[in-house]
Design a protein around this motif. Structure first.
Motif, PDB file in Angstrom:
ATOM      1  N   GLN A   5       0.816  -1.207   0.000  1.00  0.00           N
ATOM      2  CA  GLN A   5       0.000   0.000   0.000  1.00  0.00           C
ATOM      3  C   GLN A   5       0.855   1.265   0.000  1.00  0.00           C
ATOM      4  OE1 GLN A   5      -0.666  -2.675   1.946  1.00  0.00           O
ATOM      5  NE2 GLN A   5      -2.505  -3.365   0.892  1.00  0.00           N
ATOM      6  N   ARG A   6       2.102   1.170   0.447  1.00  0.00           N
ATOM      7  CA  ARG A   6       2.959   2.334   0.482  1.00  0.00           C
ATOM      8  C   ARG A   6       3.579   2.646  -0.871  1.00  0.00           C
ATOM      9  NH1 ARG A   6       5.320   4.213   4.999  1.00  0.00           N
ATOM     10  NH2 ARG A   6       5.972   5.867   3.580  1.00  0.00           N
ATOM     11  N   VAL A   7       3.666   1.665  -1.775  1.00  0.00           N
ATOM     12  CA  VAL A   7       4.316   1.874  -3.062  1.00  0.00           C
ATOM     13  C   VAL A   7       3.303   2.478  -4.031  1.00  0.00           C
ATOM     14  CG1 VAL A   7       5.613   0.840  -4.959  1.00  0.00           C
ATOM     15  CG2 VAL A   7       5.848  -0.067  -2.644  1.00  0.00           C
ATOM     16  N   LYS A   8       3.490   3.761  -4.313  1.00  0.00           N
ATOM     17  CA  LYS A   8       2.507   4.493  -5.112  1.00  0.00           C
ATOM     18  C   LYS A   8       3.043   4.947  -6.470  1.00  0.00           C
ATOM     19  CE  LYS A   8       0.372   6.232  -0.883  1.00  0.00           C
ATOM     20  NZ  LYS A   8       0.095   7.444  -0.053  1.00  0.00           N
ATOM     21  N   MET A   9       4.331   4.678  -6.754  1.00  0.00           N
ATOM     22  CA  MET A   9       4.930   5.105  -8.015  1.00  0.00           C
ATOM     23  C   MET A   9       6.089   4.176  -8.342  1.00  0.00           C
ATOM     24  SD  MET A   9       4.944   7.876 -10.235  1.00  0.00           S
ATOM     25  CE  MET A   9       5.796   7.761 -11.806  1.00  0.00           C
ATOM     26  N   LYS A  34       0.290  -4.971 -15.894  1.00  0.00           N
ATOM     27  CA  LYS A  34      -0.504  -5.202 -14.674  1.00  0.00           C
ATOM     28  C   LYS A  34      -0.505  -3.961 -13.783  1.00  0.00           C
ATOM     29  CE  LYS A  34      -2.955  -8.109 -12.246  1.00  0.00           C
ATOM     30  NZ  LYS A  34      -4.254  -8.617 -12.767  1.00  0.00           N
ATOM     31  N   LEU A  35       0.642  -3.288 -13.664  1.00  0.00           N
ATOM     32  CA  LEU A  35       0.691  -2.057 -12.875  1.00  0.00           C
ATOM     33  C   LEU A  35      -0.279  -1.022 -13.431  1.00  0.00           C
ATOM     34  CD1 LEU A  35       4.527  -1.482 -12.339  1.00  0.00           C
ATOM     35  CD2 LEU A  35       2.896  -2.380 -10.670  1.00  0.00           C
ATOM     36  N   ILE A  36      -0.245  -0.840 -14.737  1.00  0.00           N
ATOM     37  CA  ILE A  36      -1.110   0.161 -15.371  1.00  0.00           C
ATOM     38  C   ILE A  36      -2.566  -0.219 -15.205  1.00  0.00           C
ATOM     39  CG2 ILE A  36      -1.729   1.175 -17.605  1.00  0.00           C
ATOM     40  CD1 ILE A  36       1.301   0.963 -18.308  1.00  0.00           C
ATOM     41  N   GLU A  37      -2.865  -1.485 -15.334  1.00  0.00           N
ATOM     42  CA  GLU A  37      -4.240  -1.969 -15.116  1.00  0.00           C
ATOM     43  C   GLU A  37      -4.703  -1.664 -13.697  1.00  0.00           C
ATOM     44  OE1 GLU A  37      -6.344  -6.340 -14.661  1.00  0.00           O
ATOM     45  OE2 GLU A  37      -4.758  -6.105 -16.174  1.00  0.00           O
ATOM     46  N   ASN A  38      -3.769  -1.705 -12.751  1.00  0.00           N
ATOM     47  CA  ASN A  38      -4.096  -1.448 -11.346  1.00  0.00           C
ATOM     48  C   ASN A  38      -3.941   0.028 -10.965  1.00  0.00           C
ATOM     49  OD1 ASN A  38      -4.678  -4.150 -10.902  1.00  0.00           O
ATOM     50  ND2 ASN A  38      -2.596  -4.640 -10.241  1.00  0.00           N
ATOM     51  N   ILE A  40      -1.410   2.089 -11.016  1.00  0.00           N
ATOM     52  CA  ILE A  40      -0.185   2.506 -10.344  1.00  0.00           C
ATOM     53  C   ILE A  40       0.652   3.282 -11.352  1.00  0.00           C
ATOM     54  CG2 ILE A  40       1.941   1.739  -9.217  1.00  0.00           C
ATOM     55  CD1 ILE A  40       0.361  -0.737  -8.266  1.00  0.00           C
ATOM     56  N   PRO A  41       0.977   4.544 -11.092  1.00  0.00           N
ATOM     57  CA  PRO A  41       1.759   5.324 -12.061  1.00  0.00           C
ATOM     58  C   PRO A  41       3.135   4.709 -12.319  1.00  0.00           C
ATOM     59  CG  PRO A  41       0.825   6.735 -10.361  1.00  0.00           C
ATOM     60  CD  PRO A  41       0.627   5.330  -9.897  1.00  0.00           C
ATOM     61  N   LEU A  60       4.709  -0.209 -24.121  1.00  0.00           N
ATOM     62  CA  LEU A  60       4.298  -0.587 -22.770  1.00  0.00           C
ATOM     63  C   LEU A  60       3.137   0.255 -22.240  1.00  0.00           C
ATOM     64  CD1 LEU A  60       7.855  -1.067 -21.212  1.00  0.00           C
ATOM     65  CD2 LEU A  60       6.257  -2.853 -21.919  1.00  0.00           C
ATOM     66  N   GLY A  61       2.783   1.327 -22.943  1.00  0.00           N
ATOM     67  CA  GLY A  61       1.700   2.192 -22.481  1.00  0.00           C
ATOM     68  C   GLY A  61       2.081   3.033 -21.279  1.00  0.00           C
ATOM     69  N   ILE A  62       3.371   3.380 -21.162  1.00  0.00           N
ATOM     70  CA  ILE A  62       3.851   4.165 -20.019  1.00  0.00           C
ATOM     71  C   ILE A  62       3.708   5.655 -20.332  1.00  0.00           C
ATOM     72  CG2 ILE A  62       5.880   4.757 -18.634  1.00  0.00           C
ATOM     73  CD1 ILE A  62       6.845   1.883 -19.015  1.00  0.00           C
ATOM     74  N   PRO A  63       2.961   6.410 -19.515  1.00  0.00           N
ATOM     75  CA  PRO A  63       2.684   7.810 -19.857  1.00  0.00           C
ATOM     76  C   PRO A  63       3.749   8.815 -19.404  1.00  0.00           C
ATOM     77  CG  PRO A  63       1.425   7.182 -17.929  1.00  0.00           C
ATOM     78  CD  PRO A  63       2.161   5.952 -18.362  1.00  0.00           C
ATOM     79  N   TYR A  64       4.572   8.437 -18.430  1.00  0.00           N
ATOM     80  CA  TYR A  64       5.505   9.388 -17.835  1.00  0.00           C
ATOM     81  C   TYR A  64       6.936   9.045 -18.216  1.00  0.00           C
ATOM     82  CZ  TYR A  64       1.413  10.242 -14.918  1.00  0.00           C
ATOM     83  OH  TYR A  64       0.142  10.522 -14.489  1.00  0.00           O
ATOM     84  N   GLY A  65       7.760  10.089 -18.357  1.00  0.00           N
ATOM     85  CA  GLY A  65       9.147   9.849 -18.727  1.00  0.00           C
ATOM     86  C   GLY A  65      10.109  10.851 -18.139  1.00  0.00           C
ATOM     87  N   ILE A  66      11.243  10.342 -17.658  1.00  0.00           N
ATOM     88  CA  ILE A  66      12.385  11.159 -17.252  1.00  0.00           C
ATOM     89  C   ILE A  66      13.502  10.790 -18.214  1.00  0.00           C
ATOM     90  CG2 ILE A  66      14.099  11.549 -15.435  1.00  0.00           C
ATOM     91  CD1 ILE A  66      11.260  10.407 -13.864  1.00  0.00           C
ATOM     92  N   TYR A  67      13.998  11.778 -18.945  1.00  0.00           N
ATOM     93  CA  TYR A  67      14.947  11.535 -20.025  1.00  0.00           C
ATOM     94  C   TYR A  67      16.268  12.262 -19.752  1.00  0.00           C
ATOM     95  CZ  TYR A  67      10.277  10.823 -21.959  1.00  0.00           C
ATOM     96  OH  TYR A  67       8.966  10.432 -22.139  1.00  0.00           O
TER      97      TYR A  67
END
Length: 263
Positions: A5-9, A34-38, A40-41, A60-67
C-alpha cells in the motif's frame, strides 16, 4: 520491505532493465501492463532521449518519462521540467570536437541530428544501443542558439574523457561504449527529474520505487524509498540499492514488483 500500500509510483530504467538483447523483456512487459491496469503510475527513467525512449513507452503504455538522466521530464505531452545545456557550452563542445575530428550527435527535446554524416564504422555502435535514425542536418548549425540541447553524443576513445571534462566543467562525460560517450549537464541526475514528477503527481519519494542497473541509477536508489538493482548490475551498483532482483533477461523487473507485493 514495507507493505504494498505504500508503493505508489514505479520508476523503471530502460537499457539493461526493461530492454535487453534488442527487445523488451516479455515477462517485465506483462508486469508493467498489470501495474497500469491497477492504476499505479509508471515512468521510464533513462539516459535516453525522448525519441530514443518513445517506442519503448508506446509499446508498454507508459505515460511518464524522465529523459537525459533527469534533464527533461514529461507527463504525456506536457513538459514538467527542463534543464538544457547553456548555449556557450553547446557551441564550445561542438567546436572542440570539430578541431579534434570527433563526430557528434545533438539531442533536443524531440529531435536527434548530426551536422556531418556519421561515418559508417559508428553505425553498428548506434544500432547496438537501439538508437533511432540520426538525420544529417548541417543547416541546424545556424539554429543552435535557438533550440534547447539536452545531450550530446561523441564518438571518441577514453583518453579524451578527462580532456573534455577539464575544458567543460559544467558537464560530465558518461561512457556507454568504448567508442562513444554522452555529454550531460553536471547538475543533471535521474533523481532530480523524478522529484519534479513526484511533486507534480503529489507522491512522496518514500512511496516510490526505482529499478535499474547502471551507475546513473545510484542517485535514484538513494532518493526513493524503495530500490532494486538488477542481477546483471555491477557489484558497486548492487551495493547502492536496497535490494537486488534477478537479471533483466530473467524478468527481474517483474520479480522485484512481485517482491513488493504489486503483482
Amino acid at each position: 520491505m514495507k507493505t504494498k500500500q505504500r508503493v505508489k509510483m514505479v520508476f523503471l530504467d530502460i537499457d539493461g532493465t526493461l530492454f535487453v538483447n534488442g527487445r523488451i523483456v516479455p515477462k517485465s512487459a506483462a508486469a508493467v501492463a498489470k501495474l497500469i491496469e491497477n492504476h499505479i503510475p509508471v515512468a521510464v527513467c533513462t539516459g535516453r532521449s525522448v525519441i530514443h525512449a518513445q517506442h519503448v513507452q508506446a509499446s508498454l503504455g507508459i505515460p511518464y518519462g524522465i529523459y537525459f538522466n533527469g534533464g527533461l521530464v514529461k507527463a504525456g505531452d506536457r513538459e514538467i521540467f527542463a534543464l538544457p545545456f547553456s548555449r556557450d557550452v553547446v557551441r564550445g563542445i561542438l567546436e572542440s570536437a570539430e578541431r579534434r575530428g570527433i563526430q557528434t550527435i545533438i539531442h533536443t527535446h524531440d529531435h536527434a541530428f548530426s551536422l556531418k554524416p556519421i561515418p559508417p564504422e559508428y553505425l553498428p555502435v548506434l544500432a547496438s544501443y537501439d538508437f533511432p535514425p540520426i538525420a544529417c542536418e548541417p543547416t541546424m548549425a545556424d539554429r543552435l542558439d535557438d533550440i534547447g540541447v539536452f545531450q550530446l553524443n561523441a564518438f571518441m576513445t577514453a583518453e579524451w574523457d578527462d580532456v573534455f571534462e577539464r575544458e567543460f566543467p559544467e558537464c560530465y562525460v558518461y561512457r556507454w561504449h568504448e567508442q562513444a560517450v554522452d555529454f550531460q549537464r553536471r547538475k543533471s541526475d535521474k533523481s532530480i527529474g523524478a522529484l519534479h514528477l513526484l511533486s507534480y503527481l503529489g507522491i512522496s519519494p518514500e512511496d516510490a520505487v526505482h529499478i535499474g542497473d547502471g551507475g546513473n541509477d545510484v542517485g535514484m536508489f538513494r532518493t526513493m524509498g524503495y530500490s532494486f538493482a538488477m542481477g546483471n548490475a555491477s557489484e558497486e551498483v548492487k551495493r547502492a540499492a536496497k535490494r537486488v532482483t534477478s537479471s533483466a533477461d530473467e524478468g527481474g523487473v517483474a520479480d522485484a514488483l512481485a517482491e513488493l507485493g504489486l503483482l
